[in-house]
Design a protein around this motif. Structure first.
Motif, PDB file in Angstrom:
ATOM      1  N   UNK A 202      -6.179   7.987  -7.556  1.00 37.65           N
ATOM      2  CA  UNK A 202      -4.802   7.724  -7.126  1.00 37.65           C
ATOM      3  C   UNK A 202      -4.695   6.369  -6.454  1.00 37.65           C
ATOM      4  N   UNK A 203      -5.682   6.027  -5.640  1.00 38.21           N
ATOM      5  CA  UNK A 203      -5.647   4.733  -4.954  1.00 38.21           C
ATOM      6  C   UNK A 203      -5.730   3.581  -5.943  1.00 38.21           C
ATOM      7  N   UNK A 204      -6.585   3.706  -6.945  1.00 35.29           N
ATOM      8  CA  UNK A 204      -6.713   2.646  -7.946  1.00 35.29           C
ATOM      9  C   UNK A 204      -5.409   2.468  -8.717  1.00 35.29           C
ATOM     10  N   UNK A 205      -4.767   3.574  -9.078  1.00 36.49           N
ATOM     11  CA  UNK A 205      -3.511   3.502  -9.809  1.00 36.49           C
ATOM     12  C   UNK A 205      -2.430   2.851  -8.955  1.00 36.49           C
ATOM     13  N   UNK A 206      -2.407   3.193  -7.667  1.00 38.39           N
ATOM     14  CA  UNK A 206      -1.406   2.625  -6.768  1.00 38.39           C
ATOM     15  C   UNK A 206      -1.621   1.125  -6.590  1.00 38.39           C
ATOM     16  N   UNK A 207      -2.884   0.712  -6.473  1.00 36.69           N
ATOM     17  CA  UNK A 207      -3.178  -0.702  -6.251  1.00 36.69           C
ATOM     18  C   UNK A 207      -2.977  -1.551  -7.505  1.00 36.69           C
ATOM     19  N   UNK A 208      -2.859  -0.916  -8.647  1.00 38.47           N
ATOM     20  CA  UNK A 208      -2.465  -1.663  -9.837  1.00 38.47           C
ATOM     21  C   UNK A 208      -0.980  -2.018  -9.765  1.00 38.47           C
ATOM     22  N   UNK A 215      -8.388  -6.871   1.644  1.00 36.11           N
ATOM     23  CA  UNK A 215      -8.809  -5.669   2.378  1.00 36.11           C
ATOM     24  C   UNK A 215      -8.108  -4.369   1.969  1.00 36.11           C
ATOM     25  N   UNK A 216      -7.280  -4.407   0.936  1.00 38.01           N
ATOM     26  CA  UNK A 216      -6.718  -3.176   0.385  1.00 38.01           C
ATOM     27  C   UNK A 216      -5.827  -2.408   1.355  1.00 38.01           C
ATOM     28  N   UNK A 246       0.950  -7.225   3.769  1.00 39.13           N
ATOM     29  CA  UNK A 246       0.793  -6.453   2.531  1.00 39.13           C
ATOM     30  C   UNK A 246      -0.509  -6.725   1.796  1.00 39.13           C
ATOM     31  N   UNK A 247      -1.465  -7.344   2.460  1.00 42.69           N
ATOM     32  CA  UNK A 247      -2.749  -7.603   1.800  1.00 42.69           C
ATOM     33  C   UNK A 247      -2.660  -8.557   0.628  1.00 42.69           C
ATOM     34  N   UNK A 248      -1.526  -9.251   0.487  1.00 47.19           N
ATOM     35  CA  UNK A 248      -1.384 -10.234  -0.584  1.00 47.19           C
ATOM     36  C   UNK A 248      -0.468  -9.849  -1.714  1.00 47.19           C
ATOM     37  N   UNK A 249       0.209  -8.709  -1.629  1.00 49.18           N
ATOM     38  CA  UNK A 249       1.105  -8.281  -2.713  1.00 49.18           C
ATOM     39  C   UNK A 249       2.186  -9.308  -3.000  1.00 49.18           C
ATOM     40  N   UNK A 250       2.809  -9.793  -1.944  1.00 45.33           N
ATOM     41  CA  UNK A 250       3.880 -10.771  -2.108  1.00 45.33           C
ATOM     42  C   UNK A 250       3.382 -12.009  -2.837  1.00 45.33           C
ATOM     43  N   UNK A 251       2.193 -12.469  -2.479  1.00 49.61           N
ATOM     44  CA  UNK A 251       1.618 -13.660  -3.113  1.00 49.61           C
ATOM     45  C   UNK A 251       1.342 -13.406  -4.593  1.00 49.61           C
ATOM     46  N   UNK A 252       0.742 -12.266  -4.890  1.00 56.09           N
ATOM     47  CA  UNK A 252       0.402 -11.942  -6.273  1.00 56.09           C
ATOM     48  C   UNK A 252       1.663 -11.781  -7.118  1.00 56.09           C
TER      49      UNK A 252
END
Length: 259
Positions: A202-208, A215-216, A246-252
């Motif tokens: 579930x964590x892997x799917x969410x982080x996709x 640091x996740x 957000x650990x970099x979500x905005x940047x990505x």
């Protein structure tokens, strides 16, 4: 010097961690939630929002130093529309007069990195127009659609971020010396996200969906440090900023775009 903070959503997650941090630092915290708090109210209702102001005024003696409008829901329901936007705005506007006696008044609310996702335009327009009946009606339509219900959360958080941007520089906020800002967390390990992070798969799917290269998934205490600073005397000049933690979500997701 001890300050008086009002934190909504204080019974769990980010709100609870922030309340604990500020208390540890010698401040007074008036916690607000639907249960297990100093002030127990339902921010999805007009009555609950009115009771919030009355009870906080009584508990504080009429003066507070900071508002942290953190309460929110993540379920694909009409209640999420009511709490995440109208409850947050009512908290900020309703408690704002109690800041007038503070030498360093501050206000901050919790949006989300989900505000970056495509919004439902009908719901977004109703929220920004302050039309709660229309927003709730559209929320009900979205909630009934398995394909569209996931848009409710992100749309409410996008509307809240836009509300902050539109109001922070106005006379009632900046003109009164009150920095008004928002935070936009990524995936935080709280009861709200428990179902989405309860297994490695579930964590892997969410982080996709929500990439967090730095640091996740992280703990609510990390968000509490940011909220504590934004609502402190040290923050005198941030105005209308949506700070992504957000650990970099905005940047990505947005690359080199600055807005």
């Amino acid at each position: 010097m001890s300050r008086t903070y009002v934190i909504t959503g204080a019974a769990s997650g980010i709100g609870r961690s922030t309340a604990e941090l500020l208390t540890e630092r010698g401040n007074r915290v008036i916690g607000v939630d639907i249960h297990n708090a100093d002030v127990n109210v339902d921010l999805s209702t007009a009555e609950g929002r009115t009771d919030l102001v009355t009870q906080v005024a009584d508990a504080s003696g009429g003066t507070i130093d900071a508002i942290i409008a953190n309460a929110g829901l993540a379920s694909p329901t009409v209640a999420t529309v009511a709490v995440n936007f109208f409850g947050a705005v009512a908290t900020l506007e309703g408690l704002r007069p109690l800041l007038s006696g503070s030498s360093a008044p501050r206000a901050v609310t919790t949006a989300s990195m989900a505000s970056l996702f495509p919004a439902d335009k009908v719901l977004l327009d109703a929220l920004l127009a302050g039309d709660e009946p229309a927003a709730l009606a559209r929320g009900a339509e979205l909630a009934d659609s398995p394909e569209l219900s996931a848009q409710i959360y992100g749309t409410t958080k996008q509307a809240l971020a836009k509300w902050v941007r539109r109001n922070a520089a106005t006379e009632p906020w900046a003109g009164a010396g009150v920095p008004l800002n928002a935070i936009a967390p990524g995936v935080v390990a709280t009861p709200m996200t428990a179902d989405l992070t309860d297994s490695e798969e579930a964590r892997k799917a969410l982080l996709q969906q929500v990439p967090m290269p730095l640091n996740g998934i992280f703990e609510p205490r990390d968000v509490a440090y940011l909220l504590a600073w934004l609502s402190s005397e040290e923050n005198a000049h941030l105005c209308g900023q949506v700070v992504f933690i957000d650990g970099g979500s905005d940047v990505v997701i947005r690359g080199d775009s600055t807005w």
